[in-house]
Design a protein around this motif. Structure first.
Motif, PDB file in Angstrom:
ATOM      1  N   ASN A 176     -18.999 -27.700 -14.052  1.00 55.66           N
ATOM      2  CA  ASN A 176     -18.955 -28.631 -12.880  1.00 55.66           C
ATOM      3  C   ASN A 176     -20.283 -29.165 -12.596  1.00 55.66           C
ATOM      4  OD1 ASN A 176     -19.599 -26.186 -12.068  1.00 55.66           O
ATOM      5  ND2 ASN A 176     -18.389 -26.247 -10.365  1.00 55.66           N
ATOM      6  N   ASP A 177     -21.489 -28.667 -13.182  1.00 57.97           N
ATOM      7  CA  ASP A 177     -22.715 -29.371 -12.839  1.00 57.97           C
ATOM      8  C   ASP A 177     -22.867 -30.673 -13.758  1.00 57.97           C
ATOM      9  OD1 ASP A 177     -23.270 -27.502 -11.148  1.00 57.97           O
ATOM     10  OD2 ASP A 177     -24.518 -26.106 -12.737  1.00 57.97           O
ATOM     11  N   VAL A 178     -22.243 -30.509 -14.697  1.00 58.95           N
ATOM     12  CA  VAL A 178     -22.266 -31.609 -15.903  1.00 58.95           C
ATOM     13  C   VAL A 178     -21.300 -32.798 -15.295  1.00 58.95           C
ATOM     14  CG1 VAL A 178     -21.941 -32.289 -18.432  1.00 58.95           C
ATOM     15  CG2 VAL A 178     -22.779 -29.941 -17.796  1.00 58.95           C
ATOM     16  N   LEU A 179     -19.803 -32.498 -15.163  1.00 56.73           N
ATOM     17  CA  LEU A 179     -19.234 -33.320 -14.592  1.00 56.73           C
ATOM     18  C   LEU A 179     -18.395 -32.796 -13.423  1.00 56.73           C
ATOM     19  CD1 LEU A 179     -17.548 -35.022 -17.917  1.00 56.73           C
ATOM     20  CD2 LEU A 179     -19.108 -36.287 -16.322  1.00 56.73           C
ATOM     21  N   ASP A 180     -18.122 -33.512 -12.372  1.00 53.09           N
ATOM     22  CA  ASP A 180     -17.159 -32.871 -11.277  1.00 53.09           C
ATOM     23  C   ASP A 180     -16.250 -33.682 -11.026  1.00 53.09           C
ATOM     24  OD1 ASP A 180     -16.881 -31.048  -9.344  1.00 53.09           O
ATOM     25  OD2 ASP A 180     -18.655 -31.112  -8.187  1.00 53.09           O
ATOM     26  N   ILE A 181     -15.419 -33.196 -10.191  1.00 57.69           N
ATOM     27  CA  ILE A 181     -13.998 -34.161  -9.784  1.00 57.69           C
ATOM     28  C   ILE A 181     -14.543 -35.601  -9.006  1.00 57.69           C
ATOM     29  CG2 ILE A 181     -12.146 -34.053  -8.300  1.00 57.69           C
ATOM     30  CD1 ILE A 181     -12.126 -30.894  -8.555  1.00 57.69           C
ATOM     31  N   GLY A 182     -13.898 -36.463  -9.680  1.00 54.92           N
ATOM     32  CA  GLY A 182     -14.026 -37.750  -9.231  1.00 54.92           C
ATOM     33  C   GLY A 182     -14.963 -38.461 -10.113  1.00 54.92           C
TER      34      GLY A 182
END
Lengths: 282, 244
Positions: free
Chosen positions: A102-108
């Motif tokens: 979730n540091d690389v790609l997060d929700i949204g």
């Protein structure tokens, strides 16, 4: 281009089952249309160009998706289709062993990815191991009907080339009907309007000429192409895309290095990302 | 019962012939958010149909790994009838939803979209007998408008027995005081009736009368099919004209 006939499901399109192409079905040795669309009958076969419908993923498609969920082994991505897609961690080159998903790609977050695999149960797997693929942090996403995507691209990319050359912006068309635009704000707005026109009038003829006219008209209206300034603005703009690219890469890097750091650029890209989402919802 | 004369001088109460449909108005693509939609008037019936999908199935356990599931919801607005109808599904609307879904299922090519759902919602704004047939006609147009692959189109019409005579497309009085009401739905492919996808009957007719009712309904369904086609064509040809 010849004007094509509109056919409805169940219309008889051919009596030779060997010619049956996409959008048709064969029953009792006869070929019938199965979707609403334009009839394209050539020596090679019969196919129906659909006028409406959802995006059904197919292998190798470039798609634009929004991250819906972050899991321990990848990201679940909404690709504007009946089927959700999965991007496994090994398929994202931005992922390093010491970083959390979730540091690389997060929700949204919006991403450009390619369809790597589809299993018979329609479980879609994406990959970002391609130079076209990237997370989207700047620019705008425009949503159109996926069946109109071929018209936005044009014959051998003629329409997309036109937009790119006339407006000097970056465009990436997702097969799922989402289109990413990046560049000068006003020019992006013109491109957006042009894309909506293409979507609306996809089944009509002489579209490329009308779009050329439209872009020229809008450019003058927005003061982007006053007759005297034409040469000047164009030379200026010629440099812009590269800068943008650089900026974008920098921003991406910054975002990767320190997500919490809110620099001007970071803020901008964030607000733009929100804008993207809003656009997309519309 | 015999006090109400439903047929006077060889004409029906609203001046129609026995084999005449009520005036029909169809408009495709009326809703912006739906994938496909249709507004339809059949006499005093006014219905709106919306089609969504194929889309993800929620709740997940309804999912079918081999084909799409079709969900059909027939709903009457509280103001659609003279006395207020209690809102929400009731015995009647659940039954109509089921039979209508089964009328459309063989037409939709479900196997093309495994693990997905096709949702059809039909709202009755004003009811005047034969609302299920009006809804099916609207749903069929909405499905085509949504670009869903189908084997053909569905056209639906009812036949009633009134004062001993078979009449096409009964209106409210004929339905309420008639002897029988038989709604039909047909799968029409390439301008020909291929099969019956819905047949219900309320009341009593002889076998011979049923046979004649079927023939009558076929004639009516073909007229409706033409109107459905025109409605869809109109939508796309209109777009063409705006450009020119």
């Amino acid at each position: 281009m010849i004007s094509r006939k509109i056919v409805l499901p169940g219309d008889l399109v051919s009596t030779n089952p060997k010619t049956a192409g996409p959008g048709t079905y064969v029953e009792g040795g006869k070929v019938y249309a199965r979707v609403l669309g334009l009839l394209d009958k050539t020596d090679l076969g019969v196919r129906i160009i659909p006028l409406k419908g959802r995006y059904i993923p197919s292998l190798g498609d470039t798609v634009i998706g929004i991250v819906k969920e972050v899991t321990a082994n990848g990201w679940i991505v909404d690709i504007n289709s009946p089927y959700i897609a999965f991007l496994p961690i090994p398929e994202n080159p931005a992922m390093k062993p010491n970083r959390k998903p979730n540091d690389v790609l997060d929700i949204g977050d919006a991403i450009i990815a390619k369809v790597m695999n589809i299993d018979p149960k329609m479980k879609v797997t994406l990959t970002m191991k391609d130079k076209l693929c990237r997370p989207i942090r700047v620019g705008r996403i425009v949503a159109i009907n996926p069946t109109r995507v071929p018209r936005v691209i044009g014959k051998k990319g003629s329409m997309i080339k036109l937009l790119k050359s006339e407006l000097d912006i970056q465009i990436i068309v997702g097969q799922n009907g989402l289109i990413w635009l990046n560049g000068d704000r006003r020019k992006v707005s013109i491109a957006e309007e042009a894309i909506y026109i293409i979507e609306q009038e996809a089944h009509t003829e002489g579209l490329t000429d009308r779009i050329t006219e439209f872009i020229k008209k809008r450019k003058v209206e927005l003061g982007l192409a006053e007759p005297e300034e034409v040469g000047k603005t164009e030379t200026e703009q010629a440099e812009v895309p590269e800068e943008f690219k650089e900026n974008e890469e920098k921003k991406v890097e910054e975002a990767e290095e320190s997500v919490t750091e809110t620099e001007n650029a970071g803020e901008k890209s964030e607000s733009k990302a929100k804008e993207c989402q809003l656009e997309e919802r519309r | 019962m015999e006090e109400i004369k439903l047929i006077v001088d060889g004409k029906r109460l609203d001046g129609r012939d026995f084999e005449e449909l009520r005036p029909i108005k169809i408009e495709a693509g009326v809703l912006k958010r739906a994938d496909g939609s249709c507004y339809l008037e059949m006499g005093k019936n006014k219905v709106v149909a919306a089609v969504y999908g194929p889309r993800e199935v929620h709740p997940k356990h309804l999912e079918d790994p081999s084909m799409a599931i079709v969900r059909y919801r027939y709903n009457m607005a509280p103001f659609s009838v003279e006395d207020r109808k209690r809102p929400g599904p009731d015995r009647r609307s659940i039954e109509i939803s089921k039979v209508s879904r089964e009328a459309l299922e063989p037409v939709i090519m479900k196997e093309l979209f495994p693990r997905s759902a096709i949702d059809i919602f039909v709202e009755v704004l004003q009811a005047d007998a034969g609302s299920r047939t009006a809804c099916l006609n609207a749903a069929s147009v909405a499905l085509v408008d949504a670009g869903i692959p189908m084997k053909g189109m569905v056209a639906s019409v009812a036949v009633a027995k009134v004062d001993g005579v078979l009449v096409l497309d009964p209106m409210k009085e004929e339905d309420n005081y008639g002897e029988a009401d038989i709604p039909f739905a047909f799968l029409i492919r390439n301008g020909k009736i291929e099969s019956i996808t819905l047949l219900q009957m309320d009341g009593r007719v002889t076998a011979e009368e049923l046979r004649r009712a079927l023939e009558l309904a076929k004639k009516g369904a073909m007229q409706i099919y033409q109107l459905q086609r025109e409605a869809i064509m109109r939508k796309y040809i209109k777009e063409k004209e705006v450009v020119e």
